[in-house]
Design an enzyme around this catalytic site. Structure first.
Site, short mmCIF file in Angstrom:
data_model
loop_
_atom_site.label_atom_id
_atom_site.label_comp_id
_atom_site.label_asym_id
_atom_site.label_seq_id
_atom_site.Cartn_x
_atom_site.Cartn_y
_atom_site.Cartn_z
N CYS A 175 0.78 -1.29 -0.01
CA CYS A 175 -0.07 0.03 -0.04
C CYS A 175 0.90 1.30 0.07
O CYS A 175 2.17 1.09 -0.53
CB CYS A 175 -0.96 -0.02 1.33
SG CYS A 175 -0.19 -0.02 2.79
N THR A 176 0.68 2.27 0.30
CA THR A 176 1.07 3.74 0.00
C THR A 176 2.28 3.59 0.94
O THR A 176 3.42 3.96 0.76
CB THR A 176 0.13 4.87 0.38
OG1 THR A 176 -0.95 4.88 -0.60
CG2 THR A 176 1.01 6.24 -0.01
#
Length: 317
Positions: A175-176
């Site tokens: 994810c980020t």
């Protein structure tokens, strides 16, 4: 560059989240920081911007707390503040997925460094899983990654049946910044998946430490920059303008607040449609004025822990 942007999280029990929020809010005000911080009984999550010296002091103070000694900050330079305001809020979870009973500090997927992730991601027995929302992975994602049709991370648990076909594989989640993977990988383990890993520090750290190789497009971030470059090795743009379909990584919110879709819109189409995603939204009587950015920050409740509810905006320093 005189400013820094800090992206961070830490799963660690906080007994009195409200009291911690008050204390932490005062710290941020003292250091002239802006951004969004979530405090929950399960930990701390935030993205803030500020002057370099102020951010360095903030990192020192946070890590001096034994609960957050293992916290890792993703640090990026900036020309100015990337937020307009400061919000410090208490919520049930530091990332909303509706699984407050899952405690990543007790059990979660195996953490992979950016180099370890890079070395594993193309192996035959590996599936790379993007746990982010549609608008994020449409803007940028790893080559050959499995993506999920979800508008919000809270929809992730409902996708476990779709992922059952990969139970015999090594699943590398990303994810980020890493925070969603902590709960996603923990949930997969709870659901009987055995070989679950996560990219430690997320896409941002992978870009900083591994050059972002094989990450196609740009990375969506939750601050004023909206989309940032990650890949300095083999970069490309994969998103296209919602209206004219030319390559574009320029993300906007539709100016019609009743639509508010988050999507790529090139500069020419945004000007033509006055920030709307379609002629229909352009004609809506409640359409917001378009200022060229396509972002519409939420109003602050102007809460200042020192003075109660007053008009407050962190001064530039």
């Amino acid at each position: 560059m005189d400013y820094l942007v800090l992206l961070y999280y830490c799963y660690a029990p906080i007994e009195d989240a409200e009291a911690f929020r008050e204390e932490h809010h005062r710290l941020c005000l003292r250091l002239h920081l802006r951004g969004r911080i979530i405090v929950a009984p399960e930990g701390l999550n935030g993205t803030v911007s500020g002057r370099r010296a102020d951010c360095e002091e903030y990192m020192r103070v946070v890590k001096a707390d034994p609960r957050f000694a293992a916290l890792e900050f993703k640090v990026e330079p900036a020309d100015a503040h990337t937020f307009q305001k400061l919000h410090v809020r208490v919520k049930p979870e530091i990332v909303h997925v509706g699984l407050p009973d899952i405690k990543p500090y007790e059990r979660t997927g195996i953490h992979l460094s950016p180099q370890e992730f890079k070395d594993m991601k193309d192996q035959d027995d590996v599936v790379v899983l993007d746990v982010r929302s549609d608008y994020e992975h449409e803007l940028g994602r790893f080559k050959n990654a499995v993506t999920l049709d979800i508008e919000n991370f809270r929809e992730f648990p409902g996708k476990v049946e779709e992922l059952a076909q990969y139970k015999d594989k090594k699943i590398l989640t990303y994810c980020t910044g890493g925070i969603k993977c902590e709960k996603a990988s923990a949930f997969l383990l709870e659901q009987g998946f055995e070989n679950v890993y996560q990219l430690h520090g997320g896409i941002i750290k992978y870009g900083l430490e591994a050059g972002g190789e094989d990450f196609d497009g740009k990375c969506y971030v939750f601050d004023g920059r909206v989309a940032v470059d990650v890949n300095s090795v083999n970069p490309t743009i994969i998103s296209t303008c919602h209206h004219c379909h030319t390559p574009s990584a320029r993300m906007v919110n539709c100016a019609n607040p009743h639509c508010n879709d988050h999507l790529p819109l090139c500069e020419a189409c945004a000007e033509q449609l006055e920030g709307a995603c379609s002629p229909t939204c352009q004609q809506h009587p409640d359409k917001r004025p378009y200022d060229g950015t396509g972002t519409y920050p939420k109003n602050s409740n102007n809460y200042n822990p020192e003075q109660g509810l007053l008009s407050y905006r962190a001064p530039a320093k």
